[in-house]
Design an enzyme around this catalytic site. Structure first.
Site, PDB file in Angstrom:
ATOM      1  N   GLY A 194       0.830  -1.197   0.000  1.00 30.98           N
ATOM      2  CA  GLY A 194       0.000   0.000   0.000  1.00 30.98           C
ATOM      3  C   GLY A 194       0.865   1.248   0.000  1.00 30.98           C
ATOM      4  N   ALA A 195       0.694   2.098  -1.021  1.00 29.77           N
ATOM      5  CA  ALA A 195       1.494   3.312  -1.158  1.00 29.77           C
ATOM      6  C   ALA A 195       0.672   4.547  -0.836  1.00 29.77           C
ATOM      7  CB  ALA A 195       2.074   3.412  -2.574  1.00 29.77           C
ATOM      8  N   VAL A 198      -0.924   5.877   5.110  1.00 29.49           N
ATOM      9  CA  VAL A 198      -0.491   5.037   6.233  1.00 29.49           C
ATOM     10  C   VAL A 198       0.777   4.264   5.872  1.00 29.49           C
ATOM     11  CG1 VAL A 198      -1.114   3.097   7.719  1.00 29.49           C
ATOM     12  CG2 VAL A 198      -2.813   4.861   7.185  1.00 29.49           C
ATOM     13  N   HIS A 467      11.149  37.799   9.505  1.00 28.55           N
ATOM     14  CA  HIS A 467      12.275  37.158   8.835  1.00 28.55           C
ATOM     15  C   HIS A 467      13.312  36.747   9.882  1.00 28.55           C
ATOM     16  CE1 HIS A 467      15.388  36.397   5.839  1.00 28.55           C
ATOM     17  NE2 HIS A 467      16.229  37.022   6.660  1.00 28.55           N
TER      18      HIS A 467
END
Length: 482
Positions: A194-195, A198, A467
């Site tokens: 599973g890509a 999770v 900044h």
């Protein structure tokens, strides 16, 4: 015995349940609300989701920085690993730190419920009728309760591995998103099926801790919901960190092996056709989906309709098909995020307990999210591909800037990733924003606030930010509009 009556019954103690229970008690009196919980107060987020995973991700982040100490002119104790140099890892201490934080969150939630006067009953609840619930705890007789309103907040659980041969493998080597956090050692080689969000979070975490990691995914890109250019940048980062990612493949079977510490063999093949390939691993993580906890509720007896996957059907105000029964959180489908569950609570709290206020609904609500790979991926609003599909007649413009243009990122030596904004070129309305970069979730949240206030992109372009901060990058992003 006759059923005991409450004004409200809440099934499941996920992120929406605890604040809702306390609000109901405040409105109707102590003892008026019954909260039924199967195991632990807090639901997935506290016990198996956000809290433990992000605690462990923090350990992975420290390991990553320790290994990069020399980049900053700082010496540290290191040990050689197959992937190069990494910090020495004590997985049992990482696990204990995670357990301690989870326990503190859990006990804190229990204490707040008790103090508020919420009645808590441990056990499994099921419907007998729309407003009658039976609760059974192991070793005790089943009890019957009735209420004027019932709220379903039972959440989801990891889907079981759908792989031929899984029964032949040592079950301690086949992991899900819960069991992987209880490992007492770093896997030698972790296979992730599973890509999605999770799979990549856990894969990247354990790569940071020293595991060799191979990810296999069915789709042609990682994180299938993202724009292609963002997904490609994520993939580049994962591969830079030593992860192997195989995409566009279908899992075929799992085999048990015993070879140089490897215990599992995953066989897969290209989805478009081709020869079978395989990868050996010490462990395999199945992260291909979650299923709703409705199979134990007997929803049919409650007159509650579910879809083909078991998710409870609700309208825009979270009402189910049974009068007086509502559903909140992951169990109703849709975006499975803790903050969405909490927003469900806000909707019901407003609509049921504050009758003088305008009614709220889920229609057009914002759905922000952050993926805790490192650097983080934060997103709000529409992706470019969604905006172009949804508004084909609008003048869609895109601003995209690499993190190498951000002074603060350069100073911290965290320059991987990019920022991307989608706007209406005629009105200046911000339609969506993605930040793949250091503290990407926090930068995304700044843009979300601007979108909530309906500010045009020029407001951020011309703002005076301190900044050097990451925030000031929002001055420069818009100069890349095309």
């Amino acid at each position: 015995m006759s059923p005991r009556h409450f004004h409200s019954i809440i099934l499941g103690s996920g992120q929406a349940a605890s604040p809702l229970a306390q609000a109901l008690v405040a409105a109707h009196g102590k003892g008026s609300t019954l909260l039924v919980e199967r195991v632990h107060i807090g639901g997935t987020c506290v016990n198996e989701g956000c809290t433990p995973t992000k605690t462990m991700v923090s350990s992975g982040r420290v390991a990553y920085l320790a290994a990069r100490g020399q980049d900053y002119g700082v010496s540290n104790t290191v040990a050689a690993s197959a992937g190069g140099i990494r910090a020495s890892i004590d997985m049992t201490q990482i696990r204990q730190r995670k357990r301690n934080i989870v326990n503190s969150f859990r006990t804190g939630g229990e204490g707040r419920l008790e103090k508020a006067g919420v009645q808590v009953k441990y056990g499994i609840g099921r419907f007998i009728s729309p407003k009658t619930v039976a609760v059974k705890k192991d070793g005790e007789d089943e009890e019957i309760f009735t209420a004027e309103n019932v709220f379903i907040n039972t959440g989801c659980r990891p889907a079981d591995p759908n792989l031929p041969g899984v029964e032949s493998v040592d079950p301690d080597r086949v992991l899900d998103s819960t069991s992987i956090m209880e490992l007492g050692e770093v896997p030698k080689r972790l296979i992730v099926v599973g890509a999605g969000y999770v799979g990549l979070e856990f894969g990247h975490l354990f790569r940071r801790l020293g595991a060799e990691v191979t990810v296999v995914g069915r789709g042609t890109q990682v994180l299938g919901r993202e724009d292609t250019d963002v997904a490609e940048e994520v993939l580049k980062i994962l591969r830079q960190d030593g992860m192997v990612v195989e995409l566009g493949v279908t899992t075929v079977r799992l085999e048990s092996v015993d070879q140089d510490g490897m215990k599992v063999k995953l066989v897969y093949k290209p989805t478009a056709g081709g020869e079978e390939k395989s990868v050996l691993g010490s462990h395999i993580l199945w992260s291909a989906g979650r299923v709703p906890n409705t199979d134990m509720l007997d929803v049919k007896a409650g007159g509650i309709e579910v879809d083909s996957r078991g998710f409870v059907k609700v309208d825009e105000r979270l009402a189910t098909t049974a009068e007086g029964v509502y559903a909140l959180g992951d169990v109703k489908g849709g975006p499975a995020f803790t903050h969405i569950s909490y927003d469900d609570y806000r909707i019901l709290n407003n609509n049921l307990l504050k009758p003088t206020l305008p009614k709220l609904s889920t229609t057009d609500r914002m759905v922000p999210y952050t993926v805790y790979i490192d650097p983080q991926l934060g997103h709000i609003g529409l992706h470019e591909h969604e905006a172009r599909k949804q508004f084909p007649d609008r003048n869609i413009k895109v601003a995209k800037m690499p993190m190498t243009w951000v002074a603060r990122a350069l100073e911290t030596d965290e320059v991987r990733g990019l920022m991307k904004a989608v706007i209406d070129g005629d009105s200046g309305e911000i339609l969506g924003f993605t930040c793949l970069g250091i503290e990407g979730g926090e930068i995304m949240s700044m843009v979300q606030i601007a979108m909530m206030g309906k500010l045009k992109y020029e407001a951020l372009q011309n703002a005076t930010f301190a900044h050097p901060t990451l925030a000031e990058s929002l001055n420069n992003l818009w100069g890349t509009l095309e």
